[in-house]
Design an enzyme around this catalytic site. Structure first.
Site, PDB file in Angstrom:
ATOM      1  N   THR A  97      -0.670  -0.304  12.001  1.00 43.19           N
ATOM      2  CA  THR A  97       0.293  -0.448  13.095  1.00 43.19           C
ATOM      3  C   THR A  97       0.414   0.824  13.937  1.00 43.19           C
ATOM      4  O   THR A  97       0.081   1.914  13.492  1.00 43.19           O
ATOM      5  CB  THR A  97       1.683  -0.787  12.532  1.00 43.19           C
ATOM      6  OG1 THR A  97       2.034   0.215  11.579  1.00 43.19           O
ATOM      7  CG2 THR A  97       1.686  -2.143  11.865  1.00 43.19           C
ATOM      8  N   LYS A 104      -8.533   2.291   5.338  1.00 43.73           N
ATOM      9  CA  LYS A 104      -7.760   1.659   6.415  1.00 43.73           C
ATOM     10  C   LYS A 104      -7.181   2.736   7.325  1.00 43.73           C
ATOM     11  O   LYS A 104      -6.376   3.551   6.909  1.00 43.73           O
ATOM     12  CB  LYS A 104      -6.641   0.781   5.871  1.00 43.73           C
ATOM     13  CG  LYS A 104      -5.939   0.019   6.994  1.00 43.73           C
ATOM     14  CD  LYS A 104      -5.129  -1.146   6.492  1.00 43.73           C
ATOM     15  CE  LYS A 104      -4.464  -1.886   7.641  1.00 43.73           C
ATOM     16  NZ  LYS A 104      -3.623  -2.990   7.164  1.00 43.73           N
ATOM     17  N   LYS A 147      -0.703  -6.550  -0.741  1.00 43.89           N
ATOM     18  CA  LYS A 147       0.290  -5.595  -0.275  1.00 43.89           C
ATOM     19  C   LYS A 147      -0.029  -4.234  -0.899  1.00 43.89           C
ATOM     20  O   LYS A 147      -0.632  -4.164  -1.962  1.00 43.89           O
ATOM     21  CB  LYS A 147       1.652  -6.079  -0.769  1.00 43.89           C
ATOM     22  CG  LYS A 147       2.761  -5.532   0.035  1.00 43.89           C
ATOM     23  CD  LYS A 147       4.090  -6.124  -0.261  1.00 43.89           C
ATOM     24  CE  LYS A 147       5.124  -5.119   0.197  1.00 43.89           C
ATOM     25  NZ  LYS A 147       4.790  -4.446   1.470  1.00 43.89           N
ATOM     26  N   CYS A 177      -0.162   4.229   6.762  1.00 51.16           N
ATOM     27  CA  CYS A 177       1.184   3.667   6.879  1.00 51.16           C
ATOM     28  C   CYS A 177       2.100   4.658   7.598  1.00 51.16           C
ATOM     29  O   CYS A 177       2.247   5.788   7.156  1.00 51.16           O
ATOM     30  CB  CYS A 177       1.764   3.325   5.517  1.00 51.16           C
ATOM     31  SG  CYS A 177       3.438   2.672   5.687  1.00 51.16           S
ATOM     32  N   ASN A 205      -4.933  -3.172  -1.726  1.00 50.64           N
ATOM     33  CA  ASN A 205      -4.549  -2.089  -0.831  1.00 50.64           C
ATOM     34  C   ASN A 205      -3.815  -1.037  -1.665  1.00 50.64           C
ATOM     35  O   ASN A 205      -2.841  -1.338  -2.347  1.00 50.64           O
ATOM     36  CB  ASN A 205      -3.649  -2.643   0.283  1.00 50.64           C
ATOM     37  CG  ASN A 205      -3.285  -1.598   1.313  1.00 50.64           C
ATOM     38  OD1 ASN A 205      -2.471  -0.713   1.066  1.00 50.64           O
ATOM     39  ND2 ASN A 205      -3.884  -1.690   2.484  1.00 50.64           N
ATOM     40  N   ASN A 262       7.972  -3.044  11.956  1.00 49.49           N
ATOM     41  CA  ASN A 262       8.452  -3.118  10.580  1.00 49.49           C
ATOM     42  C   ASN A 262       8.537  -1.721  10.012  1.00 49.49           C
ATOM     43  O   ASN A 262       7.754  -0.841  10.356  1.00 49.49           O
ATOM     44  CB  ASN A 262       7.552  -4.013   9.720  1.00 49.49           C
ATOM     45  CG  ASN A 262       6.443  -3.232   9.042  1.00 49.49           C
ATOM     46  OD1 ASN A 262       6.656  -2.579   8.022  1.00 49.49           O
ATOM     47  ND2 ASN A 262       5.262  -3.262   9.635  1.00 49.49           N
ATOM     48  N   SER A 263       9.518  -1.526   9.150  1.00 52.47           N
ATOM     49  CA  SER A 263       9.625  -0.258   8.435  1.00 52.47           C
ATOM     50  C   SER A 263       9.921  -0.550   6.968  1.00 52.47           C
ATOM     51  O   SER A 263      10.841   0.000   6.392  1.00 52.47           O
ATOM     52  CB  SER A 263      10.724   0.614   9.042  1.00 52.47           C
ATOM     53  OG  SER A 263      11.967  -0.066   8.959  1.00 52.47           O
ATOM     54  N   VAL A 264       9.126  -1.475   6.417  1.00 51.85           N
ATOM     55  CA  VAL A 264       9.309  -1.862   5.014  1.00 51.85           C
ATOM     56  C   VAL A 264       9.160  -0.635   4.114  1.00 51.85           C
ATOM     57  O   VAL A 264       9.932  -0.446   3.170  1.00 51.85           O
ATOM     58  CB  VAL A 264       8.305  -2.973   4.623  1.00 51.85           C
ATOM     59  CG1 VAL A 264       8.318  -3.214   3.122  1.00 51.85           C
ATOM     60  CG2 VAL A 264       8.626  -4.265   5.371  1.00 51.85           C
TER      61      VAL A 264
END
Lengths: 281, 314
Positions: free
Chosen positions: B205, B177, B58, B142, B112, B82-84
């Protein structure tokens, strides 16, 4: 491997109130797993829809267990639960073995047995779809109380309109008090108003239901200095602690300091102590 | 599927070589866990972690991050949002609490790394220099945080600058990434390769939104979230294909891989390895199942190694 995804078999699936269904599954497939279907009250299982356009599992709390059989009570709210309601006897259904942290029953007995001479009352306070997990909890507590006449188990149940599971809960609880918000049955009002009116002294509270109800009950228990355990609901992703989608803020003591600690509802909960939850959100 | 069944599958085909080398580091197989969808303790309750080629952790930042308020998850047709917001306990806690446990397993460990500024990325990667981590995956994609993250991945110059700085501070191989939320992915890929990236992971995403029409509000507290799952797979395959033809460094392909055949698609498009993300949130055993299905596919068509799959596109 301690957890599994298994194929369960539908034994029955019936409507028990408007939009509310009860499904019983045969989980014999899990019985030979390392951890058999040994569910604790307050735990839930993931149900996997067949329609693969619906990716996510549906987490549903365990209502009742009997050997390898498990019963769930659910409300049809969307496509996933609609699909679930169409399952017939004999259908296969993909489910997980029990997930999450259930109610801490030992902690409750420890707390109320500190003064063994007194009579004690345990209350289950639940609203709506928070009621089904109370059945397994009531069964477990009642079994442990046995013939001990000092301990009384009572339930306060709140419904919007139609009541369900009253009879089942009555078979394990010494008293069941019912409130409906529309006044169809029992007391006309909320479950908390009903409790206030009854004015029964309770030594330990267990609860499950809508967040505003839990929050108000937590404030009440804090005021009267009585312990409370709550089961929280949150929109989940994986349901087993990998995605960190469902979190809640809790207070935790670390190195003598109170710290705000995020916890996973699916993994560290859904059951938490009322005093540890930060309700302000 | 139980672990035993999977092992039987593998032992039947001992002539297969599933190994892949990325930046000089050998993975026993090309199956890795997509960042943010794996927990050694929780995933390990369902399958044997040693079956994986690599664990991608994570996102970890220099200081602890709270993440976004809930709801953080919404289901969409064939996908999820998702919006963690990269909730994590910070790099020090990661090194002290999580890394020693991860190291008890065989697979390679890829950390990561996330940050709000170039300085934050550099401080975090520096702390990992003297740890037993194999590789870093620098998350510049992200969509759920206000500063950093995607803002680096969506701008060719910033992506280049960040890669250059992280390269300076890190002793480990670095994978960048990338985000698909750009008009030309190959520009970004070329920019990070030119600044010394050892590899590329793609895609993160896609930015999305879901509205609860009954309650007239967005489902996610954060309003927008990152779309993942099979719904985004064609976008991901196309981007891996394009990037493979633009850079020489290795690619970890991801985006909606649900089956072994999906993984093959990414390999044919040019990926060296693949990550399993959303599939593992639905079926916790997905990484090992997909590995077994990949083996089944190779056996069926007579592929002996991954190179042959990668070079098989007509």
């Amino acid at each position: 491997m301690t957890k599994k995804i298994i194929e369960a078999q539908v034994i029955s699936n019936q409507k028990i109130a408007e939009g509310i269904f009860r499904i019983t599954l045969d989980c014999a497939a899990a019985a030979d797993a390392t951890e058999s279907f040994n569910a604790k009250p307050g735990q839930f299982i993931n149900l996997y829809p067949r329609d693969k356009s619906m990716l996510l599992p549906r987490p549903i709390s365990i209502c009742f267990t009997e050997r390898n059989r498990i019963t769930l009570v659910y409300r049809v709210v969307g496509n996933g639960t609609r699909e679930l309601s169409c399952h017939k006897e004999g259908d296969g259904l993909q489910i997980s073995t029990p997930l999450g942290q259930g109610y801490h029953i030992e902690a409750m007995f420890e707390a109320i047995n500190q003064d063994p001479s007194d009579h004690k009352t345990i209350a289950l306070v639940a609203g709506g779809l928070g009621i089904p997990p109370m059945l397994e909890l009531a069964k477990t507590i009642r079994t442990q109380i046995g013939e001990d006449r000092r301990i009384k188990l009572i339930a306060f149940l709140g419904f919007q309109e139609k009541a369900f599971l009253i009879e089942e809960l009555s078979s394990f609880c010494h008293e069941v008090h019912v409130a409906t918000e529309k006044g169809d049955f029992g007391f006309h009002g909320t479950v908390l108003e009903l409790m206030e009116m009854q004015n029964i002294v309770v030594d330990y509270y267990f609860s499950c239901g809508p967040k505003p109800m839990l929050k108000a009950l937590a404030a009440h228990c804090h005021r009267i200095e009585k312990p409370l355990q709550v089961s929280l609901e949150e929109r989940m992703g994986c349901g087993y602690g990998a995605c960190v989608g469902c979190t809640c803020k809790t207070k935790e003591e670390k190195d003598g300091l109170m710290r705000v600690t995020p916890k996973k509802v699916c993994k560290d909960g859904p059951v938490f102590f009322g005093e540890e939850v930060i309700w302000s959100e | 599927m139980s672990k035993q069944d999977l092992n039987l599958d593998v032992s039947k085909h001992r002539n297969l070589d599933l190994r892949v080398s990325i930046a000089g580091i050998t993975l026993e197989n090309p199956i890795t866990t997509a960042s943010g969808t794996f927990s050694a303790k929780e995933s390990g309750a369902f399958y044997d972690i040693d079956e994986l080629g690599a664990i991608i952790t994570k996102g970890v930042s220099i200081a602890p991050w709270e993440g976004n308020p809930t709801p953080r998850i919404a289901e969409t047709y064939g996908g999820m949002l998702n919006s963690v917001g990269l909730q994590n306990p910070g790099i020090d806690s990661f090194i002290k609490e999580e890394l020693p446990y991860l190291r008890t397993f065989g697979p390679r460990i890829v950390v990561n790394v996330v940050g709000k500024s170039i300085g934050e990325y550099c401080s975090a990667v520096e702390k990992l220099n003297d740890t037993e981590v194999d590789m870093l995956e620098i998350n510049i994609s992200c969509p759920n945080i206000k500063e950093g993250g995607i803002s680096f991945g969506a701008d060719e110059k910033l992506a280049a600058e960040l890669t250059r700085e992280v390269r300076k501070y890190s002793k480990k191989p670095i994978l960048m990434k990338l985000t698909p939320n750009v008009s030309d992915i190959t520009e970004i890929a070329r920019a990070v390769e030119a600044e010394g990236a050892d590899g590329i992971s793609l895609i993160n995403t896609l930015l999305g939104m879901k509205i609860d029409i009954h309650n007239k509000r967005t489902v996610l507290w954060n309003k927008t979230g990152g779309l993942s799952g099979p719904a985004i797979k064609p976008v991901a395959v196309r981007m891996v294909y394009q990037v493979r033809r633009s850079v020489c460094i290795p690619i970890i392909g991801l985006g909606g891989i649900m089956t072994g055949e999906d993984a093959v698609e990414f390999l044919m498009a040019g990926a060296d390895a693949v990550s399993i993300g959303t599939a593992a949130l639905i079926d916790p055993t997905a990484p090992v199942r997909i590995k077994s299905e990949l083996i089944g596919f190779m056996n069926r068509y007579g592929y002996q190694n991954l190179q042959q799959i990668r070079e098989s596109m007509l």
